[in-house]
Scaffold this motif. Structure first.
Motif, PDB file in Angstrom:
ATOM      1  N   GLN A  76       0.361   5.842  -3.151  1.00  0.00           N
ATOM      2  CA  GLN A  76       1.415   5.004  -2.571  1.00  0.00           C
ATOM      3  C   GLN A  76       0.798   3.853  -1.773  1.00  0.00           C
ATOM      4  O   GLN A  76       1.222   2.704  -1.907  1.00  0.00           O
ATOM      5  CB  GLN A  76       2.313   5.863  -1.681  1.00  0.00           C
ATOM      6  CG  GLN A  76       3.520   5.143  -1.145  1.00  0.00           C
ATOM      7  CD  GLN A  76       4.381   6.047  -0.273  1.00  0.00           C
ATOM      8  OE1 GLN A  76       3.987   7.147   0.098  1.00  0.00           O
ATOM      9  NE2 GLN A  76       5.557   5.566   0.065  1.00  0.00           N
ATOM     10  N   THR A  79      -0.894   1.340  -4.316  1.00  0.00           N
ATOM     11  CA  THR A  79       0.104   0.574  -5.070  1.00  0.00           C
ATOM     12  C   THR A  79       0.766  -0.478  -4.198  1.00  0.00           C
ATOM     13  O   THR A  79       0.901  -1.636  -4.597  1.00  0.00           O
ATOM     14  CB  THR A  79       1.167   1.525  -5.664  1.00  0.00           C
ATOM     15  OG1 THR A  79       0.508   2.444  -6.533  1.00  0.00           O
ATOM     16  CG2 THR A  79       2.226   0.761  -6.425  1.00  0.00           C
ATOM     17  N   ARG A  80       1.175  -0.083  -2.993  1.00  0.00           N
ATOM     18  CA  ARG A  80       1.820  -1.045  -2.092  1.00  0.00           C
ATOM     19  C   ARG A  80       0.831  -2.119  -1.638  1.00  0.00           C
ATOM     20  O   ARG A  80       1.186  -3.278  -1.519  1.00  0.00           O
ATOM     21  CB  ARG A  80       2.434  -0.335  -0.878  1.00  0.00           C
ATOM     22  CG  ARG A  80       3.613   0.555  -1.233  1.00  0.00           C
ATOM     23  CD  ARG A  80       4.730  -0.190  -1.968  1.00  0.00           C
ATOM     24  NE  ARG A  80       5.220  -1.301  -1.175  1.00  0.00           N
ATOM     25  CZ  ARG A  80       5.641  -2.466  -1.687  1.00  0.00           C
ATOM     26  NH1 ARG A  80       5.642  -2.675  -2.979  1.00  0.00           N
ATOM     27  NH2 ARG A  80       6.071  -3.422  -0.894  1.00  0.00           N
ATOM     28  N   HIS A  83       0.400  -4.822  -4.242  1.00  0.00           N
ATOM     29  CA  HIS A  83       1.546  -5.733  -4.249  1.00  0.00           C
ATOM     30  C   HIS A  83       1.502  -6.677  -3.041  1.00  0.00           C
ATOM     31  O   HIS A  83       1.713  -7.885  -3.175  1.00  0.00           O
ATOM     32  CB  HIS A  83       2.854  -4.935  -4.267  1.00  0.00           C
ATOM     33  CG  HIS A  83       4.058  -5.795  -4.128  1.00  0.00           C
ATOM     34  ND1 HIS A  83       4.530  -6.577  -5.152  1.00  0.00           N
ATOM     35  CD2 HIS A  83       4.861  -6.028  -3.061  1.00  0.00           C
ATOM     36  CE1 HIS A  83       5.586  -7.259  -4.730  1.00  0.00           C
ATOM     37  NE2 HIS A  83       5.806  -6.929  -3.467  1.00  0.00           N
ATOM     38  N   ILE A  84       1.246  -6.127  -1.858  1.00  0.00           N
ATOM     39  CA  ILE A  84       1.227  -6.943  -0.639  1.00  0.00           C
ATOM     40  C   ILE A  84       0.099  -7.970  -0.708  1.00  0.00           C
ATOM     41  O   ILE A  84       0.292  -9.142  -0.364  1.00  0.00           O
ATOM     42  CB  ILE A  84       1.093  -6.051   0.613  1.00  0.00           C
ATOM     43  CG1 ILE A  84       2.381  -5.236   0.805  1.00  0.00           C
ATOM     44  CG2 ILE A  84       0.777  -6.881   1.851  1.00  0.00           C
ATOM     45  CD1 ILE A  84       2.249  -4.102   1.804  1.00  0.00           C
ATOM     46  N   ILE A 150       8.264  -7.245   3.927  1.00  0.00           N
ATOM     47  CA  ILE A 150       7.582  -5.955   3.920  1.00  0.00           C
ATOM     48  C   ILE A 150       8.499  -4.938   4.581  1.00  0.00           C
ATOM     49  O   ILE A 150       8.967  -5.124   5.698  1.00  0.00           O
ATOM     50  CB  ILE A 150       6.219  -6.052   4.616  1.00  0.00           C
ATOM     51  CG1 ILE A 150       5.343  -6.990   3.784  1.00  0.00           C
ATOM     52  CG2 ILE A 150       5.585  -4.690   4.773  1.00  0.00           C
ATOM     53  CD1 ILE A 150       3.967  -7.185   4.310  1.00  0.00           C
ATOM     54  N   GLU A 153       9.033   1.057   5.470  1.00  0.00           N
ATOM     55  CA  GLU A 153       8.197   2.083   4.840  1.00  0.00           C
ATOM     56  C   GLU A 153       6.768   1.573   4.640  1.00  0.00           C
ATOM     57  O   GLU A 153       5.799   2.290   4.871  1.00  0.00           O
ATOM     58  CB  GLU A 153       8.789   2.532   3.497  1.00  0.00           C
ATOM     59  CG  GLU A 153      10.104   3.276   3.604  1.00  0.00           C
ATOM     60  CD  GLU A 153      11.312   2.349   3.788  1.00  0.00           C
ATOM     61  OE1 GLU A 153      11.229   1.145   3.462  1.00  0.00           O
ATOM     62  OE2 GLU A 153      12.338   2.828   4.290  1.00  0.00           O
ATOM     63  N   ASP A 154       6.649   0.306   4.197  1.00  0.00           N
ATOM     64  CA  ASP A 154       5.319  -0.291   4.044  1.00  0.00           C
ATOM     65  C   ASP A 154       4.611  -0.353   5.388  1.00  0.00           C
ATOM     66  O   ASP A 154       3.443  -0.030   5.497  1.00  0.00           O
ATOM     67  CB  ASP A 154       5.413  -1.709   3.478  1.00  0.00           C
ATOM     68  CG  ASP A 154       5.811  -1.744   2.019  1.00  0.00           C
ATOM     69  OD1 ASP A 154       5.691  -0.702   1.348  1.00  0.00           O
ATOM     70  OD2 ASP A 154       6.248  -2.806   1.560  1.00  0.00           O
TER      71      ASP A 154
END
Length: 182
Positions: A76, A79-80, A83-84, A150, A153-154
């Motif tokens: 997780q 993956t995040r 993207h960020i 963002i 959760e991020d």
């Protein structure tokens, strides 16, 4: 100052005390040969200069957690973060949208530990020197902490919040000279 053609590496000689054994190599081939010759190649690159040598984009992410850290949590975060990082490069540096692919233009290593996140990421983007990398990470941190796109959760993945203060998952201390990066 070492020659730019010298590769410096460190290995744990006494892991309990973090004592290191340092070795210099005159070529990348010599370093690769050495890595292949040792049974457990857990080496640290020694970053010995912040001004004169280029460096790859890299991140050291560490944090104690009150929960059990699982493979799924690492996936997780990775993956995040992909993207960020891509969004940050596009939004702030106006790069084309970059897709980060593990094993291709991004390498990731992590240590499975019950209550600690320990994640190392190397990206195939080269900075002119470590100072540029340090500034980039500070700006990325600001972007991650304050960007309205963002999610909460991020933010919880990349920051801990204690005593009215956000502490980043990215360890900023590795962006100085004579630091080791595993």
């Amino acid at each position: 100052t070492p020659s730019p053609k010298v590769y410096l590496a460190a290995a744990d000689s006494q892991p309990d005390t973090a004592t290191k054994k340092y070795t210099a190599f005159t070529s990348g081939t010599a370093l690769a040969d050495y890595i292949r010759s040792i049974p457990t190649p857990h080496l640290y690159e020694l970053v010995y200069d912040t001004h004169d040598y280029p460096c790859y984009m890299y991140f050291d992410m560490d944090r104690q957690t009150p929960y059990t850290v699982t493979h799924e949590i690492y996936q997780q975060i990775i993956t995040r973060f992909q993207h960020i990082l891509s969004s940050f490069l596009c939004d702030i540096y106006h790069t084309p949208n970059i897709t980060f692919i593990l094993g291709h233009n991004m390498q990731v290593a992590y240590t499975q530990s019950p209550n600690k996140i320990s994640l190392h990421i190397k990206v195939n983007i080269i900075f002119p020197n470590l100072q540029y990398m340090q500034t980039f990470v500070k700006n990325l941190d600001k972007y991650m902490c304050s960007n309205k796109y963002i999610t909460p959760e991020d933010r919880s993945l990349f920051y801990s919040y204690e005593n009215d203060k956000y502490t980043p998952l990215i360890d900023h201390s590795v962006y100085s000279n004579f630091r080791s990066y595993r």
